[in-house]
Design a protein around this motif. Structure first.
Motif, PDB file in Angstrom:
ATOM      1  N   GLU A 318     143.363   1.428  65.759  1.00  8.95           N
ATOM      2  CA  GLU A 318     143.962   2.227  64.674  1.00  8.95           C
ATOM      3  C   GLU A 318     142.928   2.976  63.836  1.00  8.95           C
ATOM      4  O   GLU A 318     143.246   3.994  63.221  1.00  8.95           O
ATOM      5  CB  GLU A 318     144.782   1.326  63.739  1.00  8.95           C
ATOM      6  CG  GLU A 318     145.940   0.621  64.428  1.00  8.95           C
ATOM      7  CD  GLU A 318     145.546  -0.742  64.949  1.00  8.95           C
ATOM      8  OE1 GLU A 318     145.910  -1.757  64.334  1.00  8.95           O
ATOM      9  OE2 GLU A 318     144.862  -0.784  65.998  1.00  8.95           O
ATOM     10  N   VAL A 319     141.698   2.447  63.761  1.00  9.82           N
ATOM     11  CA  VAL A 319     140.654   3.120  62.968  1.00  9.82           C
ATOM     12  C   VAL A 319     139.620   3.782  63.867  1.00  9.82           C
ATOM     13  O   VAL A 319     138.549   4.183  63.406  1.00  9.82           O
ATOM     14  CB  VAL A 319     139.969   2.128  62.000  1.00  9.82           C
ATOM     15  CG1 VAL A 319     140.949   1.631  60.969  1.00  9.82           C
ATOM     16  CG2 VAL A 319     139.315   0.971  62.747  1.00  9.82           C
ATOM     17  N   GLY A 320     139.939   3.934  65.128  1.00  7.76           N
ATOM     18  CA  GLY A 320     138.971   4.445  66.089  1.00  7.76           C
ATOM     19  C   GLY A 320     139.046   5.934  66.355  1.00  7.76           C
ATOM     20  O   GLY A 320     138.394   6.422  67.277  1.00  7.76           O
ATOM     21  N   PHE A 321     139.852   6.640  65.574  1.00  9.41           N
ATOM     22  CA  PHE A 321     139.905   8.099  65.711  1.00  9.41           C
ATOM     23  C   PHE A 321     139.291   8.677  64.445  1.00  9.41           C
ATOM     24  O   PHE A 321     139.876   8.591  63.363  1.00  9.41           O
ATOM     25  CB  PHE A 321     141.342   8.579  65.888  1.00  9.41           C
ATOM     26  CG  PHE A 321     141.457  10.019  66.308  1.00  9.41           C
ATOM     27  CD1 PHE A 321     141.477  10.365  67.649  1.00  9.41           C
ATOM     28  CD2 PHE A 321     141.541  11.029  65.365  1.00  9.41           C
ATOM     29  CE1 PHE A 321     141.592  11.699  68.046  1.00  9.41           C
ATOM     30  CE2 PHE A 321     141.646  12.362  65.745  1.00  9.41           C
ATOM     31  CZ  PHE A 321     141.668  12.696  67.092  1.00  9.41           C
ATOM     32  N   LEU A 322     138.092   9.247  64.577  1.00  3.21           N
ATOM     33  CA  LEU A 322     137.331   9.716  63.423  1.00  3.21           C
ATOM     34  C   LEU A 322     137.449  11.225  63.266  1.00  3.21           C
ATOM     35  O   LEU A 322     137.273  11.975  64.230  1.00  3.21           O
ATOM     36  CB  LEU A 322     135.858   9.328  63.573  1.00  3.21           C
ATOM     37  CG  LEU A 322     135.590   7.858  63.907  1.00  3.21           C
ATOM     38  CD1 LEU A 322     134.085   7.615  64.066  1.00  3.21           C
ATOM     39  CD2 LEU A 322     136.180   6.937  62.846  1.00  3.21           C
ATOM     40  N   PHE A 323     137.728  11.650  62.057  1.00  5.11           N
ATOM     41  CA  PHE A 323     137.858  13.074  61.747  1.00  5.11           C
ATOM     42  C   PHE A 323     136.543  13.594  61.179  1.00  5.11           C
ATOM     43  O   PHE A 323     135.997  13.024  60.231  1.00  5.11           O
ATOM     44  CB  PHE A 323     138.966  13.307  60.712  1.00  5.11           C
ATOM     45  CG  PHE A 323     140.348  13.036  61.227  1.00  5.11           C
ATOM     46  CD1 PHE A 323     141.159  14.090  61.652  1.00  5.11           C
ATOM     47  CD2 PHE A 323     140.861  11.756  61.270  1.00  5.11           C
ATOM     48  CE1 PHE A 323     142.447  13.850  62.114  1.00  5.11           C
ATOM     49  CE2 PHE A 323     142.145  11.501  61.730  1.00  5.11           C
ATOM     50  CZ  PHE A 323     142.943  12.555  62.147  1.00  5.11           C
ATOM     51  N   ASN A 324     136.054  14.662  61.758  1.00  2.00           N
ATOM     52  CA  ASN A 324     134.838  15.299  61.274  1.00  2.00           C
ATOM     53  C   ASN A 324     135.183  16.747  60.937  1.00  2.00           C
ATOM     54  O   ASN A 324     135.530  17.526  61.820  1.00  2.00           O
ATOM     55  CB  ASN A 324     133.743  15.239  62.351  1.00  2.00           C
ATOM     56  CG  ASN A 324     132.465  15.932  61.929  1.00  2.00           C
ATOM     57  OD1 ASN A 324     132.071  15.884  60.768  1.00  2.00           O
ATOM     58  ND2 ASN A 324     131.819  16.585  62.874  1.00  2.00           N
ATOM     59  N   THR A 325     135.105  17.107  59.663  1.00  2.00           N
ATOM     60  CA  THR A 325     135.513  18.445  59.228  1.00  2.00           C
ATOM     61  C   THR A 325     134.468  19.489  59.601  1.00  2.00           C
ATOM     62  O   THR A 325     133.317  19.401  59.179  1.00  2.00           O
ATOM     63  CB  THR A 325     135.716  18.486  57.696  1.00  2.00           C
ATOM     64  OG1 THR A 325     136.570  17.421  57.309  1.00  2.00           O
ATOM     65  CG2 THR A 325     136.313  19.814  57.267  1.00  2.00           C
ATOM     66  N   LEU A 326     134.846  20.463  60.399  1.00  2.00           N
ATOM     67  CA  LEU A 326     133.924  21.543  60.743  1.00  2.00           C
ATOM     68  C   LEU A 326     133.780  22.497  59.560  1.00  2.00           C
ATOM     69  O   LEU A 326     134.764  23.046  59.076  1.00  2.00           O
ATOM     70  CB  LEU A 326     134.421  22.303  61.973  1.00  2.00           C
ATOM     71  CG  LEU A 326     133.512  23.434  62.472  1.00  2.00           C
ATOM     72  CD1 LEU A 326     133.532  23.518  63.994  1.00  2.00           C
ATOM     73  CD2 LEU A 326     133.906  24.792  61.891  1.00  2.00           C
TER      74      LEU A 326
END
Length: 418
Positions: A318-326
């Protein structure tokens, strides 16, 4: 720090409540392939805090710029180099500053040894991030030759110039003294972070692992940001080396799935990536796998599909999808999408976030939902129109250079090139 009253940061709670303080210049320095030294990996590469090739690592650690930074941070004052984190925090997103403060605030006593001028007399790296080379077998749309050799020729064609810079940058080979200094710091390390370029295709990465294994430092936390295109390199077998370490966090850079993933991350072979993830899951179940997804106009409308692909297959939790803002290139920011598209994407996002509790009941989706909502909020901000014009020109020319087609790959976004 000689007098407590001189500074604002005295206790762990001060660190948590600070707006600008960051542990980075007390536990870390970021070293680029050309040996330029910066406080961390999200500092602008246009900035500079010195060069490890011109001075020792200790001298770079106490450069005038580093000392000035420490003095400002101890007073919880903003530092120009930290604007990226401030921007993310303003938009409610997680920042490198907050992560480092959470991970390393136990070293606050070391921070207190700082002189009024910002000098720290003991050089002690707890967090390693040395980008040994810019070598990479991918040329992702959001990258550049600074951290990818595969970008070199396309960059020249895109901007119509002949670069006088070398294609491959790997200066540590010319400075064996730096490697000696680095090895002397290995015993202090708590986290070793390997990124690129592509770290799994760098000799120095394997020399680090070899040193850790030979010196029984198998409790060190290994963190990666990798395209996971290889699991063997020259004589090294990653699976066998990784078996010896107890704590490995593998962040796999994936910005979309299948053909769209291959378009944005040119060089990606989708089925090979999936196969490598399956091998990791089978052979090394203790490895913490996450997907590091850089959110841009290309993929923000497809997050439900991308996330569900990896979660439903058990590749991540559940916490393994990380969002990185371009944020750069600016013309790829999700903000440049037209309002009608933003509304549809926002609606789809809300529906997916609500559906997760029915699709996968009993799971804690708070982290994912909070991160996803931050990206939607960021997208819905206004942006300078010139970025839209830049997107069209850049995309059309790069498509021509690479014999690719944005319109065919992203038909729902084709109007962006009208």
């Amino acid at each position: 720090m000689t007098k407590k009253s001189k500074h604002k940061i005295h206790a762990v709670n001060d660190v948590k409540e600070s707006k600008h303080f960051c542990m980075a210049p007390w536990v870390h320095m970021y070293i680029l392939p050309d040996l330029k030294v910066l406080p961390c990996c999200v500092t602008s590469h246009e900035d500079s805090y010195g060069s490890a090739g011109e001075k020792s690592l200790f001298e770079a650690w106490n450069s005038e710029k580093f000392k000035d930074m420490r003095t400002k941070l101890l007073n919880d004052e903003p530092v120009y180099s930290c604007e990226y984190c401030y921007t993310l925090e303003k938009n409610g997103s997680e920042s490198m500053r907050k992560r480092l403060n959470s991970q390393f605030s136990q070293h606050l006593d070391f921070v207190k040894s700082t002189s009024d001028e910002g000098q720290v007399n003991k050089f002690k790296l707890n967090y390693l991030d040395f980008r040994f080379s810019n070598f990479c077998n991918f040329k992702c749309r959001g990258c550049s030759p600074t951290l990818s050799t595969s970008w070199y020729e396309d960059h020249e064609k895109l901007w119509d110039f002949n670069s006088d810079l070398p294609k491959v940058v790997n200066k540590i080979k010319d400075y064996p003294k730096i490697w000696e200094e680095l090895e002397n710091q290995f015993e202090n390390l708590e986290i070793a972070y390997f990124a690129g370029g592509e770290p799994l295709m760098m000799e120095e990465h394997y020399l680090c692992l070899k040193h850790f294994i030979e010196n029984n430092q198998v409790n060190i936390e290994l963190n990666y940001n990798t395209n996971l295109s290889v699991l063997k390199y020259k004589k090294y077998d990653l699976i066998e080396m990784w078996r010896k370490f107890k704590n490995i966090k593998l962040m796999i850079s994936v910005d979309d799935i299948e053909t769209r993933g291959e378009y944005f991350r040119s060089g990606l072979v989708w089925q090979k990536l999936v196969s490598n993830i399956e091998i990791i899951r089978k052979e090394l179940p203790h490895v913490e796998v996450s997907i590091n997804c850089t959110i841009s106009l290309f993929n923000i409308g497809r997050i439900p599909l991308i996330h569900n692909y990896f979660y439903s297959r058990g590749f991540v939790d559940e916490v393994g999808f990380l969002f990185n803002t371009l944020l750069t290139p600016e013309c790829y920011r999700s903000q440049i999408l037209p309002e009608n598209m933003k509304k549809k994407i926002s609606f789809k996002a809300q529906m997916y976030m609500k559906s997760l509790f029915q699709l996968y009941p009993g799971k804690d989706w708070s982290y994912f939902i909070s991160s996803y909502q931050n990206e939607i909020d960021f997208m819905n901000q206004e942006v300078d129109q010139k970025f839209f014009d830049d997107f069209k020109a850049r995309t059309e020319k790069l498509d021509e250079i690479r014999s690719e087609s944005f319109v065919e790959t992203y038909p729902e976004l084709s109007s962006l090139l009208d």
